[in-house]
Every structure is written in structure tokens, then in C-alpha cells.
Design an enzyme around this catalytic site. Structure first.
Site, PDB file in Angstrom:
ATOM      1  N   CYS A 164       0.719  -1.206   0.123  1.00  0.00           N
ATOM      2  CA  CYS A 164       0.036   0.127   0.043  1.00  0.00           C
ATOM      3  C   CYS A 164       0.820   1.241  -0.090  1.00  0.00           C
ATOM      4  O   CYS A 164       0.268   2.422   0.119  1.00  0.00           O
ATOM      5  CB  CYS A 164      -0.948   0.055   1.293  1.00  0.00           C
ATOM      6  SG  CYS A 164      -1.761  -1.526   1.438  1.00  0.00           S
ATOM      7  N   HIS A 301      -4.736   7.679   5.198  1.00  0.00           N
ATOM      8  CA  HIS A 301      -4.767   6.229   4.582  1.00  0.00           C
ATOM      9  C   HIS A 301      -6.341   5.691   4.506  1.00  0.00           C
ATOM     10  O   HIS A 301      -6.666   5.009   3.590  1.00  0.00           O
ATOM     11  CB  HIS A 301      -3.783   5.539   5.188  1.00  0.00           C
ATOM     12  CG  HIS A 301      -3.418   4.150   4.496  1.00  0.00           C
ATOM     13  ND1 HIS A 301      -3.139   4.286   2.898  1.00  0.00           N
ATOM     14  CD2 HIS A 301      -3.637   2.741   5.011  1.00  0.00           C
ATOM     15  CE1 HIS A 301      -3.044   2.978   2.729  1.00  0.00           C
ATOM     16  NE2 HIS A 301      -3.158   2.238   3.785  1.00  0.00           N
ATOM     17  N   GLU A 312      -3.868   5.035  12.919  1.00  0.00           N
ATOM     18  CA  GLU A 312      -3.585   6.003  11.983  1.00  0.00           C
ATOM     19  C   GLU A 312      -4.090   7.367  12.624  1.00  0.00           C
ATOM     20  O   GLU A 312      -3.391   8.504  12.640  1.00  0.00           O
ATOM     21  CB  GLU A 312      -4.357   5.865  10.696  1.00  0.00           C
ATOM     22  CG  GLU A 312      -4.149   7.221   9.742  1.00  0.00           C
ATOM     23  CD  GLU A 312      -5.107   7.114   8.458  1.00  0.00           C
ATOM     24  OE1 GLU A 312      -4.974   8.137   7.949  1.00  0.00           O
ATOM     25  OE2 GLU A 312      -5.338   6.254   8.387  1.00  0.00           O
ATOM     26  N   LYS A 330     -10.824   6.458   0.155  1.00  0.00           N
ATOM     27  CA  LYS A 330     -10.906   5.089  -0.193  1.00  0.00           C
ATOM     28  C   LYS A 330     -12.554   4.602  -0.072  1.00  0.00           C
ATOM     29  O   LYS A 330     -13.045   3.510  -0.702  1.00  0.00           O
ATOM     30  CB  LYS A 330     -10.143   3.947   0.766  1.00  0.00           C
ATOM     31  CG  LYS A 330      -8.553   4.444   0.390  1.00  0.00           C
ATOM     32  CD  LYS A 330      -8.001   3.184   1.037  1.00  0.00           C
ATOM     33  CE  LYS A 330      -6.276   3.540   0.919  1.00  0.00           C
ATOM     34  NZ  LYS A 330      -5.817   4.712   1.153  1.00  0.00           N
ATOM     35  N   HIS A 335      -9.743   0.559  -1.918  1.00  0.00           N
ATOM     36  CA  HIS A 335      -8.250   0.366  -1.535  1.00  0.00           C
ATOM     37  C   HIS A 335      -7.580  -0.056  -2.945  1.00  0.00           C
ATOM     38  O   HIS A 335      -7.533  -1.225  -3.108  1.00  0.00           O
ATOM     39  CB  HIS A 335      -7.921  -0.418  -0.256  1.00  0.00           C
ATOM     40  CG  HIS A 335      -6.711  -0.282   0.147  1.00  0.00           C
ATOM     41  ND1 HIS A 335      -5.646   0.394  -0.645  1.00  0.00           N
ATOM     42  CD2 HIS A 335      -6.016  -0.894   1.365  1.00  0.00           C
ATOM     43  CE1 HIS A 335      -4.394   0.104   0.257  1.00  0.00           C
ATOM     44  NE2 HIS A 335      -4.884  -0.395   1.416  1.00  0.00           N
ATOM     45  N   PHE A 395       1.475  -3.130   4.603  1.00  0.00           N
ATOM     46  CA  PHE A 395       1.996  -4.428   5.258  1.00  0.00           C
ATOM     47  C   PHE A 395       3.414  -4.493   5.685  1.00  0.00           C
ATOM     48  O   PHE A 395       4.066  -3.951   4.608  1.00  0.00           O
ATOM     49  CB  PHE A 395       1.467  -5.741   4.343  1.00  0.00           C
ATOM     50  CG  PHE A 395       0.170  -6.207   4.398  1.00  0.00           C
ATOM     51  CD1 PHE A 395      -0.686  -5.492   5.471  1.00  0.00           C
ATOM     52  CD2 PHE A 395      -0.070  -7.460   3.870  1.00  0.00           C
ATOM     53  CE1 PHE A 395      -2.135  -6.286   5.618  1.00  0.00           C
ATOM     54  CE2 PHE A 395      -1.532  -7.851   4.307  1.00  0.00           C
ATOM     55  CZ  PHE A 395      -2.546  -7.371   4.880  1.00  0.00           C
TER      56      PHE A 395
END
Length: 407
Positions: A164, A301, A312, A330, A335, A395
């Protein structure tokens, strides 16, 4: 150190390929999320939701010879780059081929279907679907390589395959290349193609939305009633250029990139850490030489996953306080993994230029466990700001923060 500006922007999303179309869809509250009937055959996957780029094809646009090494992810990347180079006035320029133009571009993976030829070979001892281009379409740096081949770029290629943060790292590393005089122009960004394998990855983590009967209501970033993310696809490209080089050729200047921060959690592959997230934001501010109060907006994000949203927002609050406006895009087109950082940077710059920021789609009631921030709910906001931050997290605990400034 040299100043770095954005002279071209372009992309492909589930809501369109140009800012006026996407902006109109934002204003209308339309999202690109839909029920995927073709996924009904996958009985081991719970979600049936995704945000595809419907009708996308470059078969008639590009020569067949150039398409041979491109899977869908590379075709998305090349199309976004074509738009960005056109915007920058570089589409037919010899500057692309001087060795001082480079590429920093990424995706989570190549084109998953290209793996099938190798799978068939291993399982059956032979393969009807294996040819000389399978690996080129499959490899993690396929987007950067195909952009270079298509446009004849002879400078450096920096592949960013970091899930991401692939797109945001691409922009950050391109910025650093120009800043430290390794290039004058950099093609930067990220792309991702929609595939059931991406969705299944998150489905096994119980992180996907299963509101299959109501695709228009999900995903719900930062919302107390969220039930997971929705995978999308697309591509985003920024053309970065040294400031005096851009001025000398009369290029359009959309924004200046002034800060980039990147670090890693070093603790857990899928569990985000607020402490290192906030440190990446502070690194970007330090790089820009700016105090937190100089930033007027946060492009978050906001994946609509429980612990991701909470970590976040806590990190954002720790750095910028409770009054900073924030949204996540998103909710509108899912995403898009390796593409999201680049798409969100592009659209955030467009919004900063216009002074108009869309709300977070589907956000109605902020999760009380999320930190106190100025969330954009239901209605757009008119804001005249000088700087914004675009944050992404991946990730492996990879964290990125980019700061863009009005020029």
C-alpha cells in the site's frame, strides 16, 4: 539541495481518468464500488465487493508489439503516465531520453494471471500458457520497466513494490533523486490491477467488507459501523521536475513537494503501530523544515479496517492536534493497494489547487476509538491552504508521509 515541483499529473480510477470527471463524481457522492457477480464461483471468499475500472482497454490505443510485455497493471500505469507526460508537455519531448529522466514506480505485484503458466508447469510438467513474456508481466517491477520501454526512458529505474506504499514510496524516492541531482525529471507513482487473489488475502484476515447487498454503503473509513475494506484498482502518475529546469522550459507547475518521511514498524507484519506512523509524519515535517501547524489538510490512508483506522488517527492527532481536517478517498473507489498513494497524492493536489475538498464517502458516525480530528463528514469543505500531507501505510509496517506545497 534542489527544489522539486510537480509539472504533470494523470491517472486511472474507478471514478474516471480526469479530474473534472472524478470531481463531479465526488460531488455527487457516487462511488465506484460494485457487486462482482463474476466472483460467485469463488466459494472460499466471503466478500463479493470491489471497485473495478470498468471498460478500461488500451488495445486500440497502443501498438500490439508494445503490449506484449504488459499485463493489466502495466497498461494502467502506462496510460496514467501518458496522461501525466501530456499534462507536463513532455509526451513528445527528447528530454525523456537524455538519461536525466528516470522512473520510480511500483505495484504490490505484477499481473497475477501471468503466474498460471508457471503453476501449470509445476503441477503438470508442461504448460500451454507459458511464454517468453510471462515473467515480465508477473515481476514486481513490471510497471516501471514497461513505462521505460514504452516511452524510451534511459535514466534510473527505482522499483517500489511495498504493497500500500508502493505509489507513495515511488513519489518519495523520485523526489529524493531530483533533490540530490541524480535526475532532472522523474516519472513517479504506482498502479494495481484488480484480482481475486488480492481480495482473498484480506478476506483470510477477516478484513474485507461483506456488505454484499449494499455496495453503495461501503467501505466506511473511520466509521463506527465499518466492517472492512474493499479492494479497487487503478494507477496514478506524477511528473516531478527540478524547479529551475521546469521554469526554463515553461512547464506548468501544480505544486512543490517539500517533504518525505518513510520508516518501518519493525514489530508486526500486519498490525499497525501508531508510534512509528507518527514518526514518519515528523520525518516529513523535518525534511520540509515546517512546523505541524503549517499543514492545512491531511489526506489519510483510511482503509476502513478497525486497527488501521484507530492507529492512524491516533498518530495524526499526536503530530497535528485535534483541529486538522482529514479525509480518506478510499470510500469512493476502494483500496487500490500499490496505486493508492499516487492516486491520492494526485487528487489531493487537485483539491488544494481548487480549494475544495471532498468528504469521506460513507462516513456518518466517527468511531469513538479514533482520535479527535476534524473529519470531513457528508459535505465537502472549502479550504484555502498552503500545504497538505498525504499519508500511507503498508503491510510489513512500512509508513510514508509526503508534504506538498502550493507554488
Amino acid at each position: 539541495m534542489r527544489r522539486v515541483v510537480v509539472t504533470g499529473m494523470g491517472g486511472v480510477t474507478a471514478l474516471g481518468e480526469d479530474w473534472p470527471t472524478i470531481r463531479a463524481n465526488f460531488a455527487a457522492g457516487y462511488t465506484g464500488v460494485r457487486f462482482m457477480e463474476e466472483w460467485n464461483r469463488f466459494t472460499g471468499v466471503n466478500t463479493r465487493l470491489a471497485a473495478p475500472v470498468v471498460g478500461f482497454s488500451v488495445d486500440e490505443r497502443y501498438p500490439r508489439k508494445k503490449l506484449r510485455t504488459m499485463g493489466r497493471v502495466s497498461r494502467l500505469a502506462v496510460r496514467a503516465t501518458e496522461s501525466a507526460l501530456t499534462d507536463a508537455g513532455l509526451i513528445d519531448s527528447s528530454l525523456i531520453q537524455t538519461g536525466r529522466t528516470g522512473i520510480a514506480y511500483g505495484s504490490s505485484f505484477g499481473s497475477p494471471d501471468s503466474v498460471l503458466g508457471f503453476y501449470e508447469l509445476k503441477m503438470n510438467g508442461t504448460s500451454k500458457h507459458l511464454n517468453a513474456t510471462n515473467y515480465i508481466r508477473m515481476m514486481s517491477h513490471t510497471t516501471g520497466v514497461n513505462i521505460g520501454l514504452f516511452f524510451g526512458v534511459t535514466g534510473r529505474i527505482i522499483p517500489t513494490s511495498s504493497a500500500c506504499t508502493s505509489g507513495s514510496q515511488g513519489i518519495g524516492y523520485a523526489y529524493e533523486s531530483i533533490r540530490w541531482n541524480k535526475a532532472d525529471i522523474m516519472i513517479a507513482g504506482g498502479a494495481e490491477e484488480l484480482d481475486i487473489t488480492d481480495t482473498a488475502t484480506f478476506d483470510t484476515l477477516y478484513a474485507t467488507s461483506t456488505k454484499n447487498d449494499h455496495p453503495e454503503t461501503t467501505p466506511r473509513p473511520y466509521d463506527r459501523d465499518r466492517d472492512g475494506l474493499v479492494i479497487g484498482e487503478g494507477a496514478g502518475t506524477l511528473i516531478l521536475e527540478e524547479y529551475e529546469h521546469a521554469r526554463a522550459r515553461g512547464a506548468p507547475i501544480h505544486a512543490e513537494i517539500v517533504g518525505f518521511g518513510c520508516n518501518s514498524d519493525g514489530s508486526h507484519v500486519t498490525q499497525p503501530q501508531a508510534s512509528t506512523m507518527q514518526h514518519s509524519m515528523r520525518l516529513a515535517l523535518e525534511d520540509a523544515g515546517l512546523p505541524p501547524e503549517a499543514v492545512g489538510f491531511i489526506s489519510g490512508h483510511g482503509t476502513a479496517t478497525e486497527w488501521g483506522d484507530i492507529a492512524e488517527t491516533q498518530a495524526t492527532h499526536d503530530v497535528f492536534g485535534s483541529h486538522i481536517p482529514i479525509h480518506s478517498l478510499k470510500g469512493f473507489f476502494g483500496h487500490s493497494l500499490g496505486a493508492c498513494g499516487a492516486i491520492e497524492a494526485w487528487l489531493s493536489i487537485e483539491m488544494m489547487r481548487e480549494g475544495w475538498f471532498c468528504p469521506t464517502a460513507n462516513l456518518e458516525n466517527v468511531d469513538e476509538r479514533c482520535a479527535e480530528l476534524d473529519y470531513l463528514i457528508k459535505l465537502p469543505r472549502q479550504l484555502q491552504i498552503e500545504c497538505l500531507a498525504s499519508n500511507n501505510f503498508a503491510f510489513g509496517g512500512i509508513n510514508t508521509s509526503l508534504i506538498f506545497k502550493r507554488v
